[in-house]
Design a protein around this motif. Structure first.
Motif: not given
Length: 187
Positions: A43-45, A49-50, A55-56, A61-64
């Motif tokens: 949601k935040d990303q 548009d982070g 899928w990017r 994403f895993a680190e976050h």
């Protein structure tokens, strides 16, 4: 340094299996609970548009997710009594494995440092309640693979996985509370 804590109880499994709904009932009954990292990060990303979207950039994403889970663990240390976690650090390992990415040494270390109750409650895929939305883009087959990857990560780290039976959310919440010796009358 955080240590194993029997009062940190993890609910995990694949997407769309009813974890968050059950956790919401536990919180309504007065127990502490965390917010699921993956959905919140997505949601935040999306709002900015982070790049840290599965899928990017799955590794980012895993680190976050890792940072989120470590912070959730630290926040739980400041609460009294049981805290129910909507996933935990080992979920990051399951996600990386599912994504075909290596598990970096620091993620492995985090899973050994930030420990939870030895019994983890896993929600198996349940087609009747599974659904997709703006944050949950996985199909049911991927939900099944996610369940296996996440459960495998917890088992590899020495946790005992207790499957939560498919049932209405109040029954699932009562099952968890009874399994850990807590009063389920408020559910």
């Amino acid at each position: 340094m955080p240590s194993a804590s029997s009062r940190y109880i993890v609910l995990t499994g694949g997407p769309g299996a009813g974890k968050t709904t059950t956790l919401d009932l536990l919180k309504a009954a007065g127990y502490s609970g965390t917010v699921e990292a993956g959905r919140a990060i997505i949601k935040d990303q999306q709002a900015i548009d982070g790049p840290a979207l599965p899928w990017r950039d799955p590794a980012l994403f895993a680190e976050h997710m890792l940072a989120w889970e470590m912070r959730s663990h630290a926040l739980a240390a400041g609460t009294a009594g049981v805290t129910f976690f909507d996933r935990g650090v080992p979920d990051v390992i399951g996600y990386l494995r599912l994504s075909g990415l290596p598990v970096p040494p620091h993620v492995e270390r985090a899973a050994h440092v930030f420990r939870y109750s030895p019994r983890v409650f896993v929600f198996p895929p349940w087609r009747a309640i599974f659904g997709q939305d703006a944050e949950r883009k996985q199909d049911f087959a991927e939900a099944e693979r996610t369940f296996e990857a996440v459960r495998g990560a917890y088992l590899d780290l020495g946790y005992a996985c207790v499957e939560v039976p498919p049932a209405p959310p109040p029954q699932r919440a009562a099952f968890i509370l009874q399994s850990v010796g807590l009063n389920s009358a408020a559910i």
